[in-house]
Write an enzyme that holds these catalytic residues in place. Structure first.
Site, mmCIF file in Angstrom:
data_model
loop_
_atom_site.group_PDB
_atom_site.id
_atom_site.type_symbol
_atom_site.label_atom_id
_atom_site.label_comp_id
_atom_site.label_asym_id
_atom_site.label_seq_id
_atom_site.Cartn_x
_atom_site.Cartn_y
_atom_site.Cartn_z
ATOM 1 N N THR A 183 -22.467 -6.928 -48.749
ATOM 2 C CA THR A 183 -21.566 -6.264 -49.685
ATOM 3 C C THR A 183 -20.138 -6.547 -49.226
ATOM 4 O O THR A 183 -19.478 -5.682 -48.649
ATOM 5 C CB THR A 183 -21.813 -4.742 -49.743
ATOM 6 O OG1 THR A 183 -21.853 -4.227 -48.397
ATOM 7 C CG2 THR A 183 -23.125 -4.434 -50.433
ATOM 8 N N GLY A 208 -11.986 -7.210 -36.834
ATOM 9 C CA GLY A 208 -12.830 -8.124 -37.597
ATOM 10 C C GLY A 208 -14.215 -7.556 -37.809
ATOM 11 O O GLY A 208 -14.469 -6.368 -37.621
ATOM 12 N N TYR A 241 -15.030 -12.019 -33.484
ATOM 13 C CA TYR A 241 -14.385 -10.728 -33.706
ATOM 14 C C TYR A 241 -14.763 -9.714 -32.640
ATOM 15 O O TYR A 241 -14.108 -8.678 -32.497
ATOM 16 C CB TYR A 241 -14.731 -10.178 -35.103
ATOM 17 C CG TYR A 241 -16.003 -9.351 -35.181
ATOM 18 C CD1 TYR A 241 -15.989 -7.996 -34.905
ATOM 19 C CD2 TYR A 241 -17.224 -9.919 -35.545
ATOM 20 C CE1 TYR A 241 -17.143 -7.226 -34.989
ATOM 21 C CE2 TYR A 241 -18.366 -9.171 -35.631
ATOM 22 C CZ TYR A 241 -18.332 -7.819 -35.354
ATOM 23 O OH TYR A 241 -19.478 -7.066 -35.430
ATOM 24 N N LYS A 242 -15.791 -10.028 -31.852
ATOM 25 C CA LYS A 242 -16.285 -9.096 -30.843
ATOM 26 C C LYS A 242 -16.693 -9.870 -29.603
ATOM 27 O O LYS A 242 -17.205 -10.992 -29.694
ATOM 28 C CB LYS A 242 -17.492 -8.322 -31.407
ATOM 29 C CG LYS A 242 -18.023 -7.218 -30.508
ATOM 30 C CD LYS A 242 -19.153 -6.498 -31.196
ATOM 31 C CE LYS A 242 -19.691 -5.389 -30.326
ATOM 32 N NZ LYS A 242 -18.721 -4.317 -30.068
ATOM 33 N N ARG A 298 -10.124 16.092 -24.241
ATOM 34 C CA ARG A 298 -10.364 16.010 -25.691
ATOM 35 C C ARG A 298 -9.629 14.852 -26.339
ATOM 36 O O ARG A 298 -9.390 14.840 -27.544
ATOM 37 C CB ARG A 298 -9.953 17.333 -26.352
ATOM 38 C CG ARG A 298 -10.888 18.481 -25.994
ATOM 39 C CD ARG A 298 -10.432 19.815 -26.548
ATOM 40 N NE ARG A 298 -9.169 20.250 -25.966
ATOM 41 C CZ ARG A 298 -9.053 20.833 -24.771
ATOM 42 N NH1 ARG A 298 -10.135 21.009 -24.019
ATOM 43 N NH2 ARG A 298 -7.873 21.228 -24.324
ATOM 44 N N HIS A 325 -7.336 13.306 -20.510
ATOM 45 C CA HIS A 325 -7.433 14.602 -21.179
ATOM 46 C C HIS A 325 -8.865 14.768 -21.706
ATOM 47 O O HIS A 325 -9.428 13.833 -22.289
ATOM 48 C CB HIS A 325 -6.428 14.672 -22.333
ATOM 49 C CG HIS A 325 -6.275 16.028 -22.936
ATOM 50 N ND1 HIS A 325 -7.256 16.627 -23.692
ATOM 51 C CD2 HIS A 325 -5.251 16.920 -22.887
ATOM 52 C CE1 HIS A 325 -6.854 17.821 -24.088
ATOM 53 N NE2 HIS A 325 -5.623 18.023 -23.615
ATOM 54 N N LYS A 378 -21.904 6.410 -43.837
ATOM 55 C CA LYS A 378 -21.819 5.083 -43.225
ATOM 56 C C LYS A 378 -20.386 4.559 -43.275
ATOM 57 O O LYS A 378 -19.873 4.009 -42.286
ATOM 58 C CB LYS A 378 -22.759 4.123 -43.949
ATOM 59 C CG LYS A 378 -22.598 2.660 -43.553
ATOM 60 C CD LYS A 378 -22.946 2.415 -42.093
ATOM 61 C CE LYS A 378 -22.886 0.936 -41.774
ATOM 62 N NZ LYS A 378 -23.211 0.652 -40.367
ATOM 63 N N CYS A 429 -18.052 -4.925 -40.962
ATOM 64 C CA CYS A 429 -18.121 -3.480 -41.180
ATOM 65 C C CYS A 429 -16.745 -2.818 -41.128
ATOM 66 O O CYS A 429 -16.229 -2.366 -42.138
ATOM 67 C CB CYS A 429 -19.043 -2.829 -40.147
ATOM 68 S SG CYS A 429 -20.779 -3.276 -40.328
#
Length: 372
Positions: free
Chosen positions: A34, A205, A264-265, A194, A192, A154, A208
């Site tokens: 998609t 990239g 991209y990764k 939080r 920290h 998602k 998703c």
């Protein structure tokens, strides 16, 4: 890892086959791309075509599951009318649901089994039937809801990350102007309990994070202001890196640029929506420029050199675009001898600054206001 061995095993045992046309089955899972159109809208042609292709083979009691990441309303507004076109009443005769994937490249076989899943059924009975199916292999928790909620869930998982990466990129640009090292800011801020700032870089990239936020913004552009701003911020990072390279070298004309890593990764071969491809596109517009790319994970691409010596000979600058482990372990003492000018721009904070400077490199780091 080991996908090739697994596929070979189940094919040999007759448990898996591939073909170009559907056939009758108990369960139909649609897992097609998609992508986005040029106007950033979702391209739903593949989902529509896949749904139409199974209609002639549907029988009462079949399951139809969409796993493709899709804008809210895809199951209800696109798939349901198509499924009804074959004469069956999807609400009564079929079990229909959306159950998006939650996997990361490099760990797909593990995460398909261990991760939690969301099943959005068109009604409660569909949700429970599909949940029971996934329980045959999923060890994580399985939560049931309606299709639109599962679809939005998602999209928000990836949009959350995109927005937080955009925040890190924005802070990196601010820190450079103010003479602050953003990597120290992130390291200390994350002490920290939080706070968990993400990492800046040359862009975002993949199929998703770089795409899904647009599916939300498409439906409500007037409201999706933070989402759109984050997307545009991350999309501009290749231009920011390009401008930084130009500033470092003074001029790009006649220069040789070597890019280390283009996926991209890190530690994958996936180049989909890679910001390095956009960076290369920007560099291509420069007159009399030499572009070389070294990435052992990528088998074929323009400017790609498989030999590190050929990739770095007479280079004016090395640009680390991806933090592959293998790129951290290169022989930079040897590479320095090949280069015309020993300059490194690290966009990922992956290399050892002190070590490289001791070798004679001018080391520059994205988001470090002290390095210019």
């Amino acid at each position: 890892p080991y996908l090739d061995a697994l596929v070979y095993d189940v094919v040999q045992k007759g448990k898996l086959k591939a073909q170009l046309q559907p056939e009758k089955a108990d369960v139909f899972i649609i897992a097609v791309p998609t992508p986005i159109n040029h106007d950033k809208s979702a391209k739903m042609d593949y989902v529509e075509a896949a749904t139409r292709s199974i209609v002639p083979y549907l029988e009462k009691g079949n399951m139809v599951i969409l796993e493709s990441t899709s804008p809210p309303g895809t199951v209800d507004q696109i798939m349901m009318p198509i499924l009804a076109s074959g004469g069956l009443n999807p609400l009564e005769d079929l079990y229909v649901a959306h159950s998006p994937e939650r996997v990361i490249p490099g760990k797909i076989l593990i995460e398909l089994v261990e991760n939690n899943r969301v099943v959005g059924g068109i009604n409660e009975v569909s949700a429970e039937k599909v949940k029971k199916l996934y329980e045959t292999f999923v060890k994580g928790e399985i939560y049931t809801t309606n299709p639109a909620t599962a679809e939005m869930c998602k999209l928000m998982e990836n949009t959350y990350r995109d927005v937080n990466i955009a925040l890190a990129n924005e802070v990196a640009m601010i820190c450079e102007i103010q003479g602050i090292n953003v990597w120290d800011v992130i390291k200390f801020a994350n002490k920290h309990p939080r706070v968990q700032l993400h990492q800046p870089g040359p862009g975002v990239g993949g199929h998703c994070i770089a795409v899904d936020p647009w599916f939300i913004a498409e439906k409500n552009p007037d409201l999706a202001k933070i989402i759109t701003l984050a997307r545009n911020t991350n999309d501009q990072m290749p231009m920011y890196v390009y401008t930084k390279i130009k500033k470092i070298l003074g001029s790009l004309k006649g220069k040789a640029i070597t890019i280390l890593g283009m996926t991209y990764k890190a530690d994958t071969d996936d180049i989909r929506e890679s910001p390095i491809i956009e960076l290369v596109s920007l560099l291509e517009d420069v007159e009399d420029i030499t572009i070389r790319i070294y990435d052992p994970f990528v088998k074929a691409y323009k400017y790609l050199e498989n030999d590190i010596e050929l990739a770095t000979t007479n280079a004016d600058i090395l640009v680390l675009g991806v933090n592959h482990m293998c790129l951290r372990e290169l022989d930079y003492a040897y590479i320095r001898q090949q280069m015309k000018t020993p300059v490194i721009l690290d966009t990922r904070n992956a290399l050892e600054r002190e070590e490289l400077e001791s070798l004679g490199y001018k080391f520059l780091l994205l988001g470090d206001g002290f390095n210019e």
